[in-house]
Each structure stands twice: as structure tokens, then as C-alpha cells.
Design a protein around this motif. Sequence first.
Motif, PDB file in Angstrom:
ATOM      1  N   GLY A   1     -29.500 -70.710 -19.013  1.00 34.38           N
ATOM      2  CA  GLY A   1     -29.651 -71.662 -17.904  1.00 34.38           C
ATOM      3  C   GLY A   1     -30.978 -71.455 -17.195  1.00 34.38           C
ATOM      4  O   GLY A   1     -31.080 -71.624 -15.979  1.00 34.38           O
TER       5      GLY A   1
ATOM      6  N   SER B   1     -33.904 -74.344 -15.218  1.00 30.89           N
ATOM      7  CA  SER B   1     -33.793 -74.946 -13.884  1.00 30.89           C
ATOM      8  C   SER B   1     -33.220 -73.931 -12.887  1.00 30.89           C
ATOM      9  O   SER B   1     -32.587 -72.940 -13.286  1.00 30.89           O
ATOM     10  CB  SER B   1     -32.857 -76.164 -13.980  1.00 30.89           C
TER      11      SER B   1
ATOM     12  N   ILE C   1     -31.663 -71.371 -10.383  1.00 31.92           N
ATOM     13  CA  ILE C   1     -31.576 -69.915 -10.220  1.00 31.92           C
ATOM     14  C   ILE C   1     -32.051 -69.208 -11.490  1.00 31.92           C
ATOM     15  O   ILE C   1     -32.826 -68.246 -11.427  1.00 31.92           O
ATOM     16  CB  ILE C   1     -30.119 -69.505  -9.870  1.00 31.92           C
TER      17      ILE C   1
ATOM     18  N   ARG D   1     -32.226 -77.887 -22.992  1.00 33.31           N
ATOM     19  CA  ARG D   1     -33.403 -78.765 -23.038  1.00 33.31           C
ATOM     20  C   ARG D   1     -34.670 -78.060 -23.519  1.00 33.31           C
ATOM     21  O   ARG D   1     -35.703 -78.685 -23.660  1.00 33.31           O
ATOM     22  CB  ARG D   1     -33.611 -79.448 -21.688  1.00 33.31           C
TER      23      ARG D   1
ATOM     24  N   CYS E   1     -30.675 -73.400 -26.700  1.00 29.55           N
ATOM     25  CA  CYS E   1     -29.360 -72.793 -26.949  1.00 29.55           C
ATOM     26  C   CYS E   1     -28.323 -73.405 -26.022  1.00 29.55           C
ATOM     27  O   CYS E   1     -28.440 -73.311 -24.794  1.00 29.55           O
ATOM     28  CB  CYS E   1     -29.437 -71.284 -26.733  1.00 29.55           C
TER      29      CYS E   1
ATOM     30  N   ASN F   1     -22.216 -73.369 -25.443  1.00 30.31           N
ATOM     31  CA  ASN F   1     -20.935 -73.788 -26.022  1.00 30.31           C
ATOM     32  C   ASN F   1     -20.952 -73.779 -27.545  1.00 30.31           C
ATOM     33  O   ASN F   1     -19.915 -74.023 -28.173  1.00 30.31           O
ATOM     34  CB  ASN F   1     -20.575 -75.196 -25.551  1.00 30.31           C
TER      35      ASN F   1
ATOM     36  N   CYS G   1     -26.753 -67.559 -16.426  1.00 28.82           N
ATOM     37  CA  CYS G   1     -26.837 -68.516 -15.305  1.00 28.82           C
ATOM     38  C   CYS G   1     -26.372 -69.913 -15.702  1.00 28.82           C
ATOM     39  O   CYS G   1     -26.212 -70.769 -14.834  1.00 28.82           O
ATOM     40  CB  CYS G   1     -28.269 -68.614 -14.793  1.00 28.82           C
ATOM     41  N   ALA G   2     -26.209 -70.199 -16.993  1.00 29.18           N
ATOM     42  CA  ALA G   2     -25.863 -71.563 -17.419  1.00 29.18           C
ATOM     43  C   ALA G   2     -24.558 -72.008 -16.767  1.00 29.18           C
ATOM     44  O   ALA G   2     -23.573 -71.258 -16.762  1.00 29.18           O
ATOM     45  CB  ALA G   2     -25.738 -71.622 -18.937  1.00 29.18           C
TER      46      ALA G   2
ATOM     47  N   GLY H   1     -21.273 -65.821 -10.723  1.00 29.09           N
ATOM     48  CA  GLY H   1     -20.054 -66.388 -10.149  1.00 29.09           C
ATOM     49  C   GLY H   1     -20.460 -67.371  -9.062  1.00 29.09           C
ATOM     50  O   GLY H   1     -21.447 -68.080  -9.182  1.00 29.09           O
ATOM     51  N   SER H   2     -19.711 -67.363  -7.976  1.00 32.21           N
ATOM     52  CA  SER H   2     -20.027 -68.214  -6.832  1.00 32.21           C
ATOM     53  C   SER H   2     -19.149 -67.757  -5.674  1.00 32.21           C
ATOM     54  O   SER H   2     -18.065 -67.188  -5.891  1.00 32.21           O
ATOM     55  CB  SER H   2     -19.692 -69.674  -7.167  1.00 32.21           C
TER      56      SER H   2
ATOM     57  N   GLY I   1     -24.223 -68.255  -2.719  1.00 31.74           N
ATOM     58  CA  GLY I   1     -23.730 -69.332  -1.858  1.00 31.74           C
ATOM     59  C   GLY I   1     -24.524 -70.592  -2.183  1.00 31.74           C
ATOM     60  O   GLY I   1     -25.180 -70.685  -3.233  1.00 31.74           O
TER      61      GLY I   1
ATOM     62  N   GLU J   1     -25.743 -77.741  -0.015  1.00 32.03           N
ATOM     63  CA  GLU J   1     -26.556 -77.210  -1.132  1.00 32.03           C
ATOM     64  C   GLU J   1     -28.026 -77.560  -0.925  1.00 32.03           C
ATOM     65  O   GLU J   1     -28.909 -76.711  -1.089  1.00 32.03           O
ATOM     66  CB  GLU J   1     -26.042 -77.760  -2.460  1.00 32.03           C
TER      67      GLU J   1
END
Length: 285
Positions: free
Chosen positions: A17, A20, A22, A43, A64, A67, A93-94, A144-145, A189, A227
Motif C-alpha cells: 500500500g 499512497s 501512510i 497501481r 502486487c 489478494n 499498509c494496504a 490496524g486502526s 487515528g 479524516e
Amino acid sequence: MRNADRCQYGRVAVVTGASSGIGRAVAHQLAVRGFQVYSLSRRAHMDAPAEKYSGGGTILPLACDVNDETVAAYALSRIAEENGGVFGILVNCAGYGIAGPVEETSDEDARAQMETNFFGTLRMCRLALPYLRAAGRGLILNTGSVAGFVPIPYQAHYSASKAAIDALSQALDGEIRRFGVRCVLVQPGDTRTGFTDARITAKGAGHPASLYNGSFERSISYMSKSERDGDSPEKVASAFTRLIFRRNPPPRVVAGNLLYPVTALAHRLLPARVFRRVINWIYSR
Ligand SMILES: NC(=O)c1ccc[n+]([C@@H]2O[C@H](COP(=O)([O-])OP(=O)(O)OC[C@H]3O[C@@H](n4cnc5c(N)ncnc54)[C@H](OP(=O)(O)O)[C@@H]3O)[C@@H](O)[C@H]2O)c1
């Protein structure tokens, strides 16, 4: 400033990930510090040139989809092959978010969310472990989050995927410490990234006769604004970067401005009934 020479896990890092937000900021911060960073995303173009940094660091893009088992296995084996059969750092991060009332979200949409966020993270951990173990010292940072421990109304599936990553990360850490490999969860966050525009609304949500109309839209527009007004991806990425240099990292870290550690503390200290009433007042009016 610490650099890759002082990192116990070596100077090769794989970041998923990383096209873009993070992930991209993590990749940049590591490359500035002299790491060789493999930036994985859907991408990315396989033939894109490496970005070279003055301190000897590089970012090498690799296409990559987390999934796709075959593609992910090939990407990691190629990275290992280029680095003596090993690499020491994996940053997952994806991910993306889906919004919708539970009652109006199909199992298909729910599965797709779990597929990328949870199974994608799980797959990358599983496929990377032989190389991390072979390196003798390794670190997995999973994303996580705060929503993983403060589940958000109308984002139940996203919250569930992040809670699942929390459980996976803690259990996995217990299994792999014996090999000198750690798995640490970072829980950001609200952060200003492409995440807000990439959020998908469940196909069944928001139809004209929906009983959730009004409340659902208010909730998502509040979330999107939080956000967009949130922390910069660089601030959140610095929590990841710091962990890479920590001798003995903790199993979990909340990343972002003071609001989020305070939320974590309130979650621990307040009775669930009180805590949830506040969350529901914010996200489910
Ligand atoms: N932004 C926030 O407020 C926030 C808060 C807490 C946690 N997080 C988490 O932080 C992580 C990073 O999100 P972000 O905020 O940086 O969002 P972002 O800017 O949208 O970045 C998401 C990244 O994930 C990649 N990605 C998505 N699906 C993928 C797949 N199937 N295979 C490979 N890569 C994939 C995207 O690249 P491609 O589209 O090129 O594949 C992109 O690089 C996510 O796990 C998210 O849940 C974000």
C-alpha cells in the motif's frame, strides 16, 4: 537522525500500500534514512524506475495485489532473491474502507473488505515469514486502526477487519518471537490520505426507502471531515519509522495526535455503556 546502518533488521524493507497515504510516507521516510524499500501496490508499474535518495536509499515499485497469492508470493521471492535470500522488514499498509448499515451490506461486500484488509495482511505475513526468519531478525508492522478497538457505526465491517488484524498481530507476535521476529500493530487515528475518497459505499446502502437515511449520511460526512482534518500521513508514518529503530518494540502502538492515546485510555477506563454512548452520539445520530 538514525539511518539504516543502525537498524537491527537490516536495510531492506517491503511496504504494501505504498503508492499512497501512510504507506507512501513510510516508504519515503525509510528511503531518506538509507533503506532499500520495495513499494508494493496494484497501481505500481513493474518497469517504473527506482527512486534514488542521496543517503543511498531507494524506492523500488512492484505491482502486487495483496489478494493475489501467486503475485504476492512471486513479489516476495523476487525481493528475497535480490537480497541474498532474506529481508528483515515488512510493513503492511494496504487497505480500504467500506461504509454502510450492517442490514444493507451484502455478504459479498463484507467479504471483499475482509479479503483485502485481513486476508491480505495475513497472506503477506505468512508469505514473508520464511524470509524474515532466515534473516535472523525481522519485524512485521501491521496497520490496524483506532476503529479496531472503537468500532464505528456504519463502518462495522471495516472496524471488524481492523479488530481481526489486532488479534492476528498479537497472536502471531507470540509465535514468532522465538525466531527473533516481531509483529507489532500500529493503530492510526483519522489521517488525511487517499483513504477518504477511496472509501466504498455498500451497494445496498442508502436506497430511498432506507430507515438509516439521514443518520448514515451524517455519520459518513462527519467521518470524512475528521479524516480530511486529520493528521498528516507523515506524522502517522513517523510512528512506524520509530518502531523500526526500537530495540524492543511494544506489541501495539496508537499513532496520531493526542486525541487517540486519550481515546485509548478512555476506552480502557470508562464503563462500556458510557463509552459507547459517546461514540454512538458522534457517529449514529
Ligand atoms: N486514513 C485514515 O484515516 C486511516 C486511519 C486508520 C487506519 N488507516 C489504515 O491505513 C492503511 C493505509 O491507508 P491510507 O490512509 O494511507 O489510505 P490510501 O491513501 O487510500 O492508501 C491505501 C493503499 O493501499 C493500497 N491497496 C489497496 N488495496 C490493495 C490491494 N488489494 N493490494 C495492494 N495494495 C492495495 C493502495 O494502492 P493501490 O490502489 O495502488 O493498490 C494504496 O497504496 C489502511 O490499512 C487503512 O485502513 C487509515
